[in-house]
Design a protein around this motif. Structure first.
Motif, mmCIF file in Angstrom:
data_model
loop_
_atom_site.group_PDB
_atom_site.id
_atom_site.type_symbol
_atom_site.label_atom_id
_atom_site.label_comp_id
_atom_site.label_asym_id
_atom_site.label_seq_id
_atom_site.Cartn_x
_atom_site.Cartn_y
_atom_site.Cartn_z
ATOM 1 N N ASN A 161 0.838 -1.186 0.000
ATOM 2 C CA ASN A 161 0.000 0.000 0.000
ATOM 3 C C ASN A 161 0.870 1.232 0.000
ATOM 4 N N GLY A 162 0.974 1.863 -1.145
ATOM 5 C CA GLY A 162 1.810 3.058 -1.238
ATOM 6 C C GLY A 162 3.241 2.692 -1.548
ATOM 7 N N GLY A 163 4.066 3.711 -1.667
ATOM 8 C CA GLY A 163 5.444 3.510 -2.127
ATOM 9 C C GLY A 163 6.332 2.840 -1.086
ATOM 10 N N ILE A 164 7.526 2.493 -1.554
ATOM 11 C CA ILE A 164 8.513 1.818 -0.707
ATOM 12 C C ILE A 164 9.228 2.833 0.172
ATOM 13 N N GLN A 165 9.311 2.503 1.456
ATOM 14 C CA GLN A 165 10.127 3.305 2.365
ATOM 15 C C GLN A 165 11.235 2.422 2.905
ATOM 16 N N VAL A 166 12.476 2.926 2.811
ATOM 17 C CA VAL A 166 13.585 2.218 3.434
ATOM 18 C C VAL A 166 13.890 2.989 4.704
ATOM 19 N N LEU B 100 6.958 -7.883 12.412
ATOM 20 C CA LEU B 100 6.828 -8.427 11.065
ATOM 21 C C LEU B 100 6.774 -9.950 11.136
ATOM 22 N N ILE B 101 5.771 -10.499 10.457
ATOM 23 C CA ILE B 101 5.790 -11.954 10.287
ATOM 24 C C ILE B 101 6.527 -12.215 8.991
ATOM 25 N N ALA B 102 7.672 -12.880 9.093
ATOM 26 C CA ALA B 102 8.539 -13.053 7.932
ATOM 27 C C ALA B 102 8.178 -14.316 7.170
ATOM 28 N N LEU B 103 8.882 -14.530 6.060
ATOM 29 C CA LEU B 103 8.598 -15.667 5.181
ATOM 30 C C LEU B 103 8.722 -17.018 5.881
ATOM 31 N N ASP B 104 9.512 -17.048 6.967
ATOM 32 C CA ASP B 104 9.647 -18.316 7.685
ATOM 33 C C ASP B 104 8.495 -18.534 8.660
ATOM 34 N N GLU C 149 2.151 1.677 5.044
ATOM 35 C CA GLU C 149 1.516 1.300 6.300
ATOM 36 C C GLU C 149 2.423 0.601 7.295
ATOM 37 N N LYS C 150 3.144 -0.377 6.814
ATOM 38 C CA LYS C 150 3.854 -1.230 7.787
ATOM 39 C C LYS C 150 5.085 -1.897 7.161
ATOM 40 N N ALA C 151 5.838 -2.563 8.036
ATOM 41 C CA ALA C 151 7.039 -3.277 7.595
ATOM 42 C C ALA C 151 6.653 -4.399 6.640
ATOM 43 N N GLN C 152 7.388 -4.514 5.543
ATOM 44 C CA GLN C 152 7.128 -5.598 4.587
ATOM 45 C C GLN C 152 8.330 -6.524 4.423
ATOM 46 N N ALA C 153 9.486 -6.092 4.925
ATOM 47 C CA ALA C 153 10.680 -6.955 4.852
ATOM 48 C C ALA C 153 11.715 -6.441 5.839
ATOM 49 N N ILE C 154 12.529 -7.359 6.382
ATOM 50 C CA ILE C 154 13.686 -6.944 7.167
ATOM 51 C C ILE C 154 14.805 -6.781 6.150
ATOM 52 N N ALA C 155 15.265 -5.527 5.997
ATOM 53 C CA ALA C 155 16.160 -5.208 4.878
ATOM 54 C C ALA C 155 17.363 -6.146 4.815
ATOM 55 N N GLY C 156 17.501 -6.793 3.686
ATOM 56 C CA GLY C 156 18.672 -7.631 3.444
ATOM 57 C C GLY C 156 18.655 -8.955 4.179
ATOM 58 N N VAL C 157 17.622 -9.192 4.981
ATOM 59 C CA VAL C 157 17.608 -10.425 5.773
ATOM 60 C C VAL C 157 16.508 -11.359 5.279
ATOM 61 N N MET C 158 15.243 -10.887 5.359
ATOM 62 C CA MET C 158 14.148 -11.757 4.952
ATOM 63 C C MET C 158 12.903 -10.933 4.636
ATOM 64 N N GLY C 159 12.154 -11.394 3.667
ATOM 65 C CA GLY C 159 10.928 -10.705 3.298
ATOM 66 C C GLY C 159 9.800 -11.057 4.256
ATOM 67 N N GLY C 160 8.706 -10.287 4.147
ATOM 68 C CA GLY C 160 7.542 -10.558 4.979
ATOM 69 C C GLY C 160 6.641 -11.589 4.324
ATOM 70 N N GLU C 161 5.930 -12.303 5.162
ATOM 71 C CA GLU C 161 5.042 -13.354 4.658
ATOM 72 C C GLU C 161 3.900 -12.740 3.842
ATOM 73 N N ASP C 162 3.441 -11.627 4.358
ATOM 74 C CA ASP C 162 2.295 -10.958 3.781
ATOM 75 C C ASP C 162 2.479 -10.595 2.310
ATOM 76 N N SER C 163 3.639 -9.999 2.000
ATOM 77 C CA SER C 163 3.850 -9.516 0.631
ATOM 78 C C SER C 163 4.701 -10.462 -0.198
ATOM 79 N N GLY C 164 4.834 -11.697 0.278
ATOM 80 C CA GLY C 164 5.618 -12.671 -0.476
ATOM 81 C C GLY C 164 4.891 -13.098 -1.742
ATOM 82 N N VAL C 165 5.659 -13.606 -2.696
ATOM 83 C CA VAL C 165 5.072 -14.055 -3.959
ATOM 84 C C VAL C 165 4.406 -15.412 -3.750
ATOM 85 N N THR C 166 3.135 -15.517 -4.138
ATOM 86 C CA THR C 166 2.404 -16.784 -4.015
ATOM 87 C C THR C 166 1.869 -17.172 -5.378
ATOM 88 N N GLY C 167 1.190 -18.293 -5.400
ATOM 89 C CA GLY C 167 0.624 -18.771 -6.658
ATOM 90 C C GLY C 167 -0.315 -17.765 -7.304
#
Lengths: 339, 798
Positions: free
Chosen positions: B276-281, B290-294, B311-329
């Motif tokens: 939702n909205g642009g990327i913020q680093v 953050l609930i991560a991909l694991d 709105e919220k964290a989508q990834a821990i930078a350089g470590v792991m992405g978030g489950e929510d915005s991960g690529v799914t089928g």
């Protein structure tokens, strides 16, 4: 007279057979050769012998005296031998030994002694440092970044004061250079190092290390190679194959690990890692230099090499010991094997 | 890290080298090869087959008779001993004519009377692993009859350790580049990295990408791709990932993983529909989660760099992405991230979460920042090829490409000096050039991927590494080193050890950390006012909590071990550091010698079937033997309550307190399993060594005979011998040379002597140094001694 002498001789020959002790032998001697002995008495009769017979009688007299003396001497030897035999009669030399308490130096002490002796031959002197250390001597001065994993509480034992148990004897490099009055620095530092590791056959929370450091003007890799080749050939034999494998340590550059080729019966030979070494990283000299505030260890002027050996590992290889825990268990059945 | 030889061959032709050659090449480049594994097997007549049925062999309990579909019209019958398969499983089948590794040839045969036309194989039989447990069950869609080599390509996998200074080797391209330099080969396609490929970049609007922490993230790029179709990856891609131990997921995720292992650049794909909205680093807010991909929930704080949407964290930078915005089928639109995150931040966050991912591993060590944008392009192209969709024409970028490494000034002479051997300037130049460095006078330009090269010595290291120490002649010229104080201590300790070993002692060496419960074994607890032991803040277990204040606790636990293993006659010592702290917390490290003796005085033998038991007086003889000729005194003390000594005494050498000795309480001895008295002593090793190494002076040997007189006296049973010795010591009689206690008698039943008395017999030696003594003067001296003794002690002469 001649008959008399012949009779004395044959009597003596017969009598000697029954002589079986020193006292009877002494009686025998007195009987024939004593002041009042038969032969002495016979000799006294010489003056009554006719002049023309004197020569023959004299010869006979000598012959009889020699015979009797000979009998006494040889019987003396026999009796002495008999007495000697009696003294040890009944001793069974094949009985098991009456055991003395045996005692043994610990195999790690023995290996450390060998290592120290060899390095003494090469002109290294021992240096020491505390086992409870601070971050500066254990890490900072040795070019270990502040967030290096080794500094973690997971890997290193700490005290509430912030001090720690040294993770390597390389701390002594730093302490020695801090306190050195002149060059060269040529030291070895044997001692304990501690790692917060799970204990198993190949890991322990403490082990015995030996650190070496040589700093002077123009110390080179060739010196490093010569020293360590001499060392390992002294310890493991002249024909031991060594290789210097490039590696990385924060406090040396270039850095190498040393492998030796191990030949175990029934297995194919393999290289096993036995030491780390390298040329002292200029950043270590920088740290010392800024600490000392003089020019003795100015990185532009000095160079040096350093090495670290695990005495435990050397002993394991030397004796074929499979499990590190045997060293700290101190089972007498184990220690006895190195007596 | 795992490297596939096939994959390396994509970049560099290594086909003429054997596995052993490559092993050597890597080893001498400083890349430790920890394992070499073979994957797949290129074996004729080895096919994928499926088990149709399995029945017990009528004449053998451990065998089964199986009907196998091997792709032919009719099933094949196989007799098999394995148990780990089920009907329907696919397995590798070696058909008649097949030759397995090791030379085993398959032919039709009869097993217990039943025909068997091949062999179902385990992984070890195919040479894929050293050991395996049962048949190799294949997870494959391949039809029965497919050649085995078609489903798993034959490959060699090197498992290597990349040292932390060489992050540039954490990719197949990176390793290929290194091997190319070492072997003088050309990389295929001639590219050393991807820095110049992406010419379609556009600075992002801050509403699209906003870097709020430029130090932690100097460069961030995103590329929008829409209308993709997420699906399983093609076989070639799956195979590459599986070869290096990764599990294929879907084409988009697989591509990011593939590019990472190919180039070392971590990538992340966000499901655009979930943003939702642009990327913020930015740094996380305290309390943000953050609930991560694991699937794990990570509580973030303001030191963690995150990638967030409006709105919220989508990834821990350089470590792991978030489950929510991960690529799914169901994902159709993605944002592909390719960024440069600074090592220290990624390292801190990864460490805090105790999380090491392929991505964090590379960022914390440092990636080649110049590749970042080019690789985005590479990945976009591959996504379009494998997943379809439409990509934006340009990559949006924020921040700047971090500056390239600075040039390094280099002096050839310095290199020759440090190597100790002039290897020639040309040789040096060749080595550095082969590694991608470029000379500019005395300065060398450093390739962007070599973050470890910033000083002259770093370049010298490269020369030494590539040239090899083998080729540098060894030198053993040393200067002499005067013996140090520590050399003398070492020698003194060694002689102390030797003396004890020659007396039948065994040397123990134990871990210097002990349990809290062992502290009471410290004999110093027998005395008041001891120092505090030092406690570890982060002990690894209850067994190792304190630095030992004494070596006796260790000796007692060693005694227990040995008693448990059948040895109860013990003479043990340990010489080593003990630790304590002053009331102000200052650490004190001292060298200590501990002794423990217990049990039979000598091993039982036919000569002496029942040896005597060691007692306190044996301990005392050991103590005295350590310092021959020195004034050693034993001063009994009353043990403090709670300590483990029933009998305790201080040991003094001359005026120095040298240590403590005593006998364990029977209760403590029993806990260890000892029936006999257990005697311990502990010395300050430095005090002991000082006394041992006192300079010896020659004393004239006596030239005139001595005269001896014996005395027998009755004394109260509790009178200590030291009281008598003290009186002797004070007697001023020049002729008195020595005295020796040779008999002690007491009678508990009071028949020969009152029960509260003891009878002592001393032999007293008189001598004059310059003449033979006269009877009368000996008598006179002897009388003086008797008088002094009776005047000062409650004794009666008999």
């Amino acid at each position: 007279m001649l008959d008399e002498l012949s009779a004395i001789q044959s009597d003596a020959l017969a009598a000697i057979e029954s002589i079986d002790s020193e006292s009877t032998l002494d009686e025998f001697r007195i009987h024939y050769l004593g002041k009042k002995g038969r032969l002495t008495a016979a000799a006294a009769g010489m003056r009554d012998v006719a002049k023309e017979d004197k020569r023959a009688v004299g010869q006979k007299l000598n012959e009889v005296r020699n015979t009797i003396t000979g009998l006494i001497d040889s019987r003396n030897v026999d009796l002495a031998a008999k007495k000697d035999a009696q003294a040890v009669a009944g001793i069974d030399p094949t009985l098991p030994a009456r055991s003395l308490p045996q005692g043994a130096g610990h195999p790690l002490s023995q290996m450390l002694n060998r290592a120290v002796d060899t390095l003494h031959q090469l002109g290294f002197a021992i240096a020491e440092g505390p086992e409870i250390e601070d971050n500066w001597h254990c890490f900072d001065a040795l070019n270990t970044p502040a967030d290096h994993p080794a500094r973690n509480e997971k890997d290193t034992f700490y005290f509430d004061s912030g001090k720690l148990l040294r993770t390597h004897t390389s701390t002594v490099q730093v302490r020695t250079m801090e306190g050195a009055k002149s060059l060269p620095v040529r030291i070895i530092a044997p001692g304990s190092a501690f790692r917060r590791d799970e204990i198993d056959a190949t890991h322990s929370i403490s082990f015995t290390q030996l650190e070496g450091l040589y700093v002077d003007e123009e110390v080179s890799l060739a010196d490093l190679k010569g020293t360590l080749e001499y060392f390992f050939h002294s310890i493991f034999g002249k024909n031991t194959e060594l290789r210097f494998r490039p590696h990385f340590f924060p406090f040396t550059e270039p850095s190498f690990e040393i492998d030796i080729k191990l030949h175990a019966a029934g297995k194919s030979s393999r290289w096993i890692e036995i030491a780390g070494c390298g040329m002292v990283d200029p950043s270590v000299f920088d740290a010392i230099h800024s600490q000392r505030k003089d020019e003795l260890f100015s990185p532009d002027k000095v160079s040096g090499f350093a090495f670290g050996l695990g005495i435990d590992r050397l002993a394991m290889i030397q004796h074929g010991i499979p499990d590190l825990r045997l060293f700290s268990e101190n089972d007498l059945r184990f220690l006895n094997q190195f007596a | 890290m795992k490297f596939s030889l096939n994959w390396l061959n994509d970049h560099l032709d290594l086909t003429d080298l054997s596995v052993a050659d490559i092993d050597d090449l890597l080893t001498f480049a400083g890349i430790e090869v920890e394992g070499i594994e073979t994957r797949g097997a290129d074996i004729d007549q080895l096919v994928v087959a499926q088990v149709i049925s399995s029945e017990k062999h009528p004449d053998a309990d451990k065998l089964s008779v199986c009907q196998i579909d091997a792709g032919a019209d009719s099933p094949v019958q196989i007799v098999c001993g394995a148990k780990n398969y089920q009907v329907g499983d696919k397995i590798p089948l070696a058909q008649p004519g097949c030759e397995l590794p090791g030379g085993f040839k398959i032919a039709p045969c009869k097993m217990r009377g039943i025909e068997s036309n091949g062999m179902m194989c385990s992984a070890s039989e195919l040479g894929l692993t050293d050991e395996s447990d049962g048949l190799m069950i294949l997870d494959t869609d391949a039809a029965p009859g497919t050649a085995f080599s078609d489903i798993i390509t034959s490959d060699t996998i090197f498992d290597v350790e990349i040292t932390p200074n060489r992050p540039d080797l954490l990719s197949h391209l990176g390793l290929a580049r290194e091997l190319a330099a070492l072997t003088g080969r050309e990389l295929k396609g001639g590219i050393a990295h991807y820095q110049s490929i992406n010419d379609k970049c556009q600075t992002a609007q801050s509403s699209d990408i906003d870097i709020q922490a430029t130090e932690a993230c100097p460069l961030y790029s995103g590329h929008f791709i829409r209308g993709i179709k997420v699906a399983p990856s093609p076989d070639w891609l799956k195979e590459k990932l599986e070869a290096v131990g990764l599990r294929p997921i879907n084409n988009v995720v697989d591509i990011t993983n593939y590019i990472l292992h190919q180039t070392g650049q971590p990538l992340h794909a966000f499901d655009l529909a979930k943003l939702n909205g642009g990327i913020q680093v930015r740094y996380a807010k305290d309390g943000e989660k953050l609930i991560a991909l694991d699937g794990a929930d990570y509580p973030l704080n303001s030191s963690d760099l995150i990638i967030a949407d409006g709105e919220k964290a989508q990834a821990i930078a350089g470590v792991m992405g978030g489950e929510d915005s991960g690529v799914t089928g169901g994902t159709t639109d993605i944002l592909l991230e390719s960024a440069y995150f600074a090592p220290s931040g990624v390292r801190a966050t990864a460490r805090r979460f105790n999380l090491s991912t392929d991505s964090s591993y590379r960022f914390e060590r440092g990636i080649d920042p110049v590749q970042t944008l080019g690789i985005s392009k590479l990945a976009v192209d591959l996504i379009l090829e494998l997943a379809g969709g439409t990509a934006d024409p340009e990559t949006l970028i924020a921040g700047q490409v971090p500056t390239a490494p600075a040039d390094v000034a280099f002096e050839h002479a310095a290199c020759h000096r440090l190597l100790g051997h002039n290897i020639g300037d040309d040789k040096i130049n060749n080595i550095l050039s082969s590694l991608g460095l470029e000379a500019d006078g005395n300065n060398w330009k450093i390739p962007t991927w070599r973050l470890d090269l910033s000083r002259q010595v770093d370049l010298i290291e490269e020369v030494a590494r590539v040239f090899g120490l083998d080729n540098i002649p060894a030198r053993t010229v040393g200067t002499y080193a005067p013996a140090s104080k520590e050399d003398k201590t070492y020698a003194a300790n060694r002689s102390l050890r030797d003396r004890l070993v020659h007396q039948g002692f065994y040397e123990a060496l134990s871990v210097k950390l002990i349990a809290e419960s062992q502290l009471a074994d410290d004999p110093a607890t027998a005395m008041k006012g001891g120092l505090a032991p030092m406690r570890i803040k982060n002990p690894i277990s209850d067994d190792y909590v304190y630095l030992r204040p004494s070596v006796i606790p260790s000796l007692l636990s060693i005694a227990k071990h040995n008693v448990n293993h059948g040895s109860s006659a013990l003479r043990l010592f340990e010489l080593g550091t003990v630790f304590s702290a002053t009331p102000k917390g200052q650490a004190i490290e001292q060298s200590s010698l501990g002794l423990l003796i217990t049990g039979d005085r000598e091993p039982a033998s036919w000569k002496k079937p029942q040896p005597e038991t060691l007692d306190f007086h044996d301990l005392r003889s050991v103590i005295e033997s350590l310092c021959p000729g020195q004034d050693i005194q034993i001063h009994p003390i009353t043990p403090q309550p709670g300590c483990h000594l029933a009998l305790a005494a201080q040991i003094r050498i001359g005026k120095s307190k040298a240590g403590i000795c005593g006998q364990l309480t029977p209760a403590r001895a029993r806990e260890i399993g000892l029936e006999a008295p257990a005697l311990v002593a502990e010395f300050n090793a430095n005090t002991l060594n000082t006394a041992r190494n006192t300079e010896r002076r020659f004393a004239e040997l006596p030239r005139y005979p001595a005269s001896t007189r014996d005395i027998a006296m009755e004394a109260p049973a509790e009178l200590p011998n030291s009281d008598i010795e003290a009186v002797f010591a004070k007697i001023d009689q020049k002729l008195l040379e020595s005295f020796c206690l040779f008999d002690v008698f007491s009678d508990a039943r009071g028949e020969k002597l009152a029960a509260d008395k003891k009878s002592l017999a001393y032999s007293i030696t008189y001598r004059h140094p310059d003449r033979t003594l006269e009877q009368a003067e000996v008598e006179q001296a002897h009388q003086q001694i008797l008088e002094t003794l009776s005047k000062n002690l409650p004794v009666v002469f008999r």
